[in-house]
Design a protein around this motif. Structure first.
Motif, PDB file in Angstrom:
ATOM      1  N   ALA A  63      -0.301   3.233   4.676  1.00 17.86           N
ATOM      2  CA  ALA A  63       0.586   2.429   5.525  1.00 17.86           C
ATOM      3  C   ALA A  63       0.646   2.993   6.939  1.00 17.86           C
ATOM      4  N   GLU A 118       5.662  -0.295   1.063  1.00 21.15           N
ATOM      5  CA  GLU A 118       5.133   0.970   0.583  1.00 21.15           C
ATOM      6  C   GLU A 118       5.380   1.121  -0.919  1.00 21.15           C
ATOM      7  N   THR A 152       0.838  -1.193   0.000  1.00 21.98           N
ATOM      8  CA  THR A 152       0.000   0.000   0.000  1.00 21.98           C
ATOM      9  C   THR A 152       0.871   1.240   0.000  1.00 21.98           C
ATOM     10  N   ARG A 159      -0.425   1.186  10.304  1.00 21.15           N
ATOM     11  CA  ARG A 159       0.516   0.979  11.414  1.00 21.15           C
ATOM     12  C   ARG A 159      -0.085   1.445  12.736  1.00 21.15           C
ATOM     13  N   ILE A 207       4.759  -4.542   5.742  1.00 18.77           N
ATOM     14  CA  ILE A 207       4.059  -3.560   4.910  1.00 18.77           C
ATOM     15  C   ILE A 207       5.046  -2.998   3.901  1.00 18.77           C
TER      16      ILE A 207
END
Length: 461
Positions: A117, A137, A112, A121, A135
């Motif tokens: 993100a 980015e 994402t 988080r 994750i």
């Protein structure tokens, strides 16, 4: 177990098709699945067996209202080894909100953009998954290879920062997954809609367009965020009492507009509600919030003269514990409303919330507070983030897909969307619902209710 072969390209929605909210979509090819979005819905009554108090027996005839509900992920969780990865298109709750609750069932990397993100988080930080979820980015125009899928992020406009459509490329066909979108030439945050980007897709032989249907029944074009700023400014300027605006917590563009209006009208802006404060903090961190716009401490706003107060509050859907409802009941610790004040709903009433919004409106009316709903205003005080009929027509004329698959809407929205596609010359269009198997390649077809779907409660009131 469904197993997509090397010549297959499948689409299977587990949530968000035949309903608004709770999006969870799967694409299947060559033995693998790609998940697009993993969202929630709110305040849903579920028919489910539970233990009757005092009888020690189970009953399916009752309904519990659960504060947060997610799609039942069993179909893909039971074959998580075939799941290549998870893509989140943007930071709205109905697209990202289920990740903290469901990720353990998948344990796959999430792709994402930086803003989304950071939203994710912060959600994970409140769970046991903090720092445990990989994750990755991504940015506009980047392509990532996720299993047998090549996914390219295409910038689009919506009602929050960094929304993206996806071009999902496989050897047997390409799909444009629009997610939520609109055509906005003045989006307040981010760049204007780039029509050239989508016109180029017309030369790429797009097999299918899987697209947003929320506003398909509405003619014309959606309102720009800039027009919404103008409408809110014209509405607020002549008011003399306190002004409280109810809007969706994730709408950073609306918050920036209201901060500019506060500055222009000599009012002080404060935010009431965790979702608003959290989104403001992320916007500041990501460099999206203008440095020239400041906020007041919400604990101080109640001491200011009424004509200097501009508050933004959560609870535009009548949620009983949100800031707006507490203000209506004189139960908010920091801000009291009086006769002569005004509450502006810079939002729509989501289908199913008519009763709760109606109760909130009556409570405010009883206090002598003027209430302005966007549906009743002659000025544009709310801008939807979804495409109306003419925007859908333009997208189909530009992209020229062979197949139209309406999603993100109830049945009436899907049917109108399909008719628009037909009028644009798209000969194949499939109106389905969660659990249907859309076979895009090699031979387009739809098989009804192949996959068992449902809803699972996450939190219950």
């Amino acid at each position: 177990m469904l197993y997509p072969g090397v010549d297959d390209l499948w689409f299977v929605p587990l949530g968000g098709t035949g309903e608004i909210g709770m999006n969870l979509n799967l694409y299947g090819h060559n033995g693998s699945w790609l998940m697009v979005d993993c969202g929630v819905s709110f305040d849903e009554p579920l028919k489910a067996p539970y233990l009757d108090e005092g009888t020690n027996t189970t009953s399916a005839s009752h309904q519990h209202v659960h504060r947060v509900v997610a799609p039942d992920p069993s179909f893909i969780a039971n074959q998580k080894e075939a799941l290549a990865g998870i893509v989140i298109t943007h930071a709205h709750e109905d697209h990202v909100g289920a990740i903290p609750y469901l990720w353990q069932r998948f344990q796959k990397p999430i792709y994402t953009t930086p803003f989304t993100a950071e939203v994710l988080r912060r959600k994970l930080a409140r769970s046991k998954l903090a720092n445990k979820v990989p994750i990755i980015e991504v940015h506009a125009d980047e392509t990532h290879h996720i299993g047998p899928f090549s996914v390219t992020w295409l910038a689009i406009t919506h009602s929050l920062p960094e929304p993206f459509a996806l071009k999902i490329d496989t050897p047997v066909g390409k799909v444009l997954h629009t997610a939520d979108w609109k055509i906005d030439a003045n989006p307040i945050t981010g760049l204007p809609f780039d029509a050239a980007l989508y016109k180029k897709l017309g030369d790429e032989q797009i097999l299918a367009l899987v697209g947003d249907s929320t506003n398909a029944p509405k003619p014309g074009f959606s309102v720009s965020e800039r027009s919404c700023y103008d409408g809110l400014l014209s509405t607020i300027t002549p008011l003399s009492g306190r002004v409280v605006v109810g809007c969706f917590g994730s709408n950073i563009a609306r918050l920036i507009s209201l901060a500019r209006i506060a500055k222009k009208t000599g009012r002080h802006l404060a935010l009431y509600g965790r979702a608003l404060i959290n989104m403001y903090g992320i916007a500041k961190q990501q460099g999206i919030w203008p440095d020239s716009l400041t906020l007041a401490d919400p604990q101080h706003l109640g001491y200011l003269p009424a004509h200097e107060v501009l508050a933004v509050a959560t609870g535009s859907q009548g949620e009983k514990n949100a800031a707006l409802s507490r203000m209506a009941k004189d139960a908010h610790p920091h801000l009291q409303l009086e006769k002569g004040d005004t509450v502006i709903f810079s939002s729509i009433v989501i289908p199913g919330n008519e009763e709760t919004v109606g109760r909130l409106t009556k409570s405010l009316d009883a206090k002598g507070v003027k209430v302005i709903h966007s549906a009743d205003s002659t000025l544009p005080i709310h801008a939807s983030g979804h495409p109306c009929a003419e925007e859908l027509k333009l997208m189909y004329h530009w992209v020229k897909p062979k197949i139209a698959i309406p999603v993100h809407g109830e049945e009436e929205h899907l049917k109108v969307h399909a008719e628009i596609a037909r009028e644009c010359g798209i000969t194949k269009h499939y109106v389905g619902r969660n659990g249907d198997l859309y076979r895009l390649s090699p031979q387009p077809s739809i098989r009804r209710q192949v996959v068992a779907t449902g809803r699972i409660p996450i939190e219950q009131d």
